[in-house]
Design a protein around this motif. Structure first.
Motif, PDB file in Angstrom:
ATOM      1  N   SER A  12      73.874 -97.181  60.908  1.00 13.76           N
ATOM      2  CA  SER A  12      73.771 -95.723  60.681  1.00 13.76           C
ATOM      3  C   SER A  12      72.434 -95.344  60.045  1.00 13.76           C
ATOM      4  CB  SER A  12      74.910 -95.241  59.776  1.00 13.76           C
ATOM      5  OG  SER A  12      74.637 -95.554  58.417  1.00 13.76           O
ATOM      6  N   TYR A  18      72.031 -90.467  56.907  1.00 17.14           N
ATOM      7  CA  TYR A  18      72.750 -91.591  56.310  1.00 17.14           C
ATOM      8  C   TYR A  18      71.879 -92.335  55.303  1.00 17.14           C
ATOM      9  CZ  TYR A  18      76.414 -90.597  59.632  1.00 17.14           C
ATOM     10  OH  TYR A  18      77.406 -89.969  60.333  1.00 17.14           O
ATOM     11  N   SER A  21      72.401 -90.167  52.281  1.00 15.12           N
ATOM     12  CA  SER A  21      73.700 -90.254  51.608  1.00 15.12           C
ATOM     13  C   SER A  21      73.908 -91.620  50.943  1.00 15.12           C
ATOM     14  CB  SER A  21      74.836 -89.939  52.590  1.00 15.12           C
ATOM     15  OG  SER A  21      74.878 -90.910  53.613  1.00 15.12           O
ATOM     16  N   THR A  22      73.337 -92.682  51.534  1.00 17.70           N
ATOM     17  CA  THR A  22      73.525 -94.016  50.940  1.00 17.70           C
ATOM     18  C   THR A  22      72.392 -94.376  49.972  1.00 17.70           C
ATOM     19  OG1 THR A  22      72.290 -95.054  52.743  1.00 17.70           O
ATOM     20  CG2 THR A  22      74.684 -94.910  53.022  1.00 17.70           C
TER      21      THR A  22
END
Lengths: 242, 242
Positions: A12, A18, A21-22
């Motif tokens: 991702s 992504y 978000s990570t």
């Protein structure tokens, strides 16, 4: 061994949302990973097909060639893949030469520009929010570790340039001959988008428009690519320091 | 309408041996074709999906989009495709700045270098026989017509450099600081192969080894790409002429 969930997370990470978000990005290959390991970047996890690679690293997970193929973004996967934590935006110091990018979109161009900054000792690169993400896997592989030595900061470029006290130079086709321009040690060099150059909004904040003059009588040559123009202009700013 | 035989000939032209045996090369898109039409290059045939493009040209053949797709080398075919005759090797005049390439293999790099020569008013480019062919479709599309203004000559580089009376400069990682080197108006600048630099054989024929110095204390930066180094060195040779 790598879990299905891990594979899903890693694959991702070619998408910016992504990575955001990570808080993670991917680096591949022994050399690139080693440069990040030797830097301020913090390792999250490390996968290798070869037990001898990174043998002393406690975070290494041995995986098969087939598993590496599943998580790699490269056409020819390169023995190891690591996840590192995205660095927080550094504070930009108003000293030395700073390069600013106004919506550069091509990962290859950004990668080349980061390498050029590293070559010419420019440690601060300010990118408009629409500039391609420097943690894009293509940029990471193109920079070959230069990203560990150049602070890349994403900012509202209009606000940043409105507030700075440094002189702001910008590359324009119709700018002043750079060879005849006095280039200071402290300043900002703004480079524009591949198709449109420096945007109108940003143009009004430029103190001095500069250009690399075309030679010869026939003036049909295409404009120089933004990365090439950045290289030649950085050379002009920095050559007197050597 | 285009015959099966013509399709076969055109698609064979991505290979150098067929360009050599037919003496033809492919140019695509209105802009690139127009630049070749306005040059010394002789048109062999011209195919267009649009009757209004090149309407006054007697050699134009109207074809369908499907036919264009069959003969185009581009991912997104660009309305027209033309065959031009390969120019004969020009004689190299021993004056001005001449760029010489020692086995540059990447079509993108050669295309960029031809555009840089055009930008900086260098009209003579001597290529070793192992340098990628300038009539390679990728080079033609990358040069955007600059090839019509730069004479590219393939030669035995060792013989050529042995016989010249011009000073021969070469780009080397350990060369003399180019900013402190006296760069004459007439001379040859040799750029080497992407992986290996200037070959040993050619090195012995270099009068002055030059380098773009690296800035900063940490000397880990990868070397500059050959096209970028060519751009920066051409800038150094030419900046005093402006």
């Amino acid at each position: 061994m790598i879990s299905k969930r891990q594979i899903k997370i890693i694959t991702s990470l070619h998408q910016k949302k992504y990575r955001k978000s990570t808080g993670l990005f991917v680096a591949e290959g022994k050399k690139v990973i080693q440069e990040f390991l030797n830097s301020k970047f913090e390792l999250d996890s490390l996968f290798s097909v070869d037990a001898n690679l990174f043998a002393n690293n406690s975070k290494v997970t041995l995986i098969s060639e087939a598993e590496l193929k599943k998580i790699s973004f490269l056409k020819t996967p390169n023995k190891a893949l690591a996840l590192f934590k995205i660095a927080e935006n550094a504070v930009v110091n108003a000293e030395g030469l700073i390069v600013a990018l106004d919506d550069v979109r091509d990962p290859g161009n950004l990668g080349t520009i980061i390498r050029l900054c590293d070559w010419f000792g420019v440690t601060q690169l300010v990118c408009s929010e629409a500039t391609v993400d420097c943690y894009n896997p293509k940029v990471i592989q193109a920079t070959m570790g230069s990203l560990t030595r150049v602070n890349v900061v994403y900012a509202n470029l209009e606000n940043y340039l409105s507030e700075t006290k440094l002189p702001v130079f910008g590359a324009f086709m119709d700018g002043k001959n750079v060879y005849k321009t006095n280039l200071p040690k402290d300043g900002i060099l703004v480079m524009g988008n591949e198709a449109n150059g420096v945007s109108e909004k940003i143009s009004t904040l430029i103190t001095e428009k500069i250009a690399i003059p075309r030679f010869g009588e026939i003036q049909q040559t295409e404009s120089l690519n933004v990365a090439m123009a950045t290289g030649i202009l950085l050379n002009e700013f920095k050559r007197s320091e050597f």
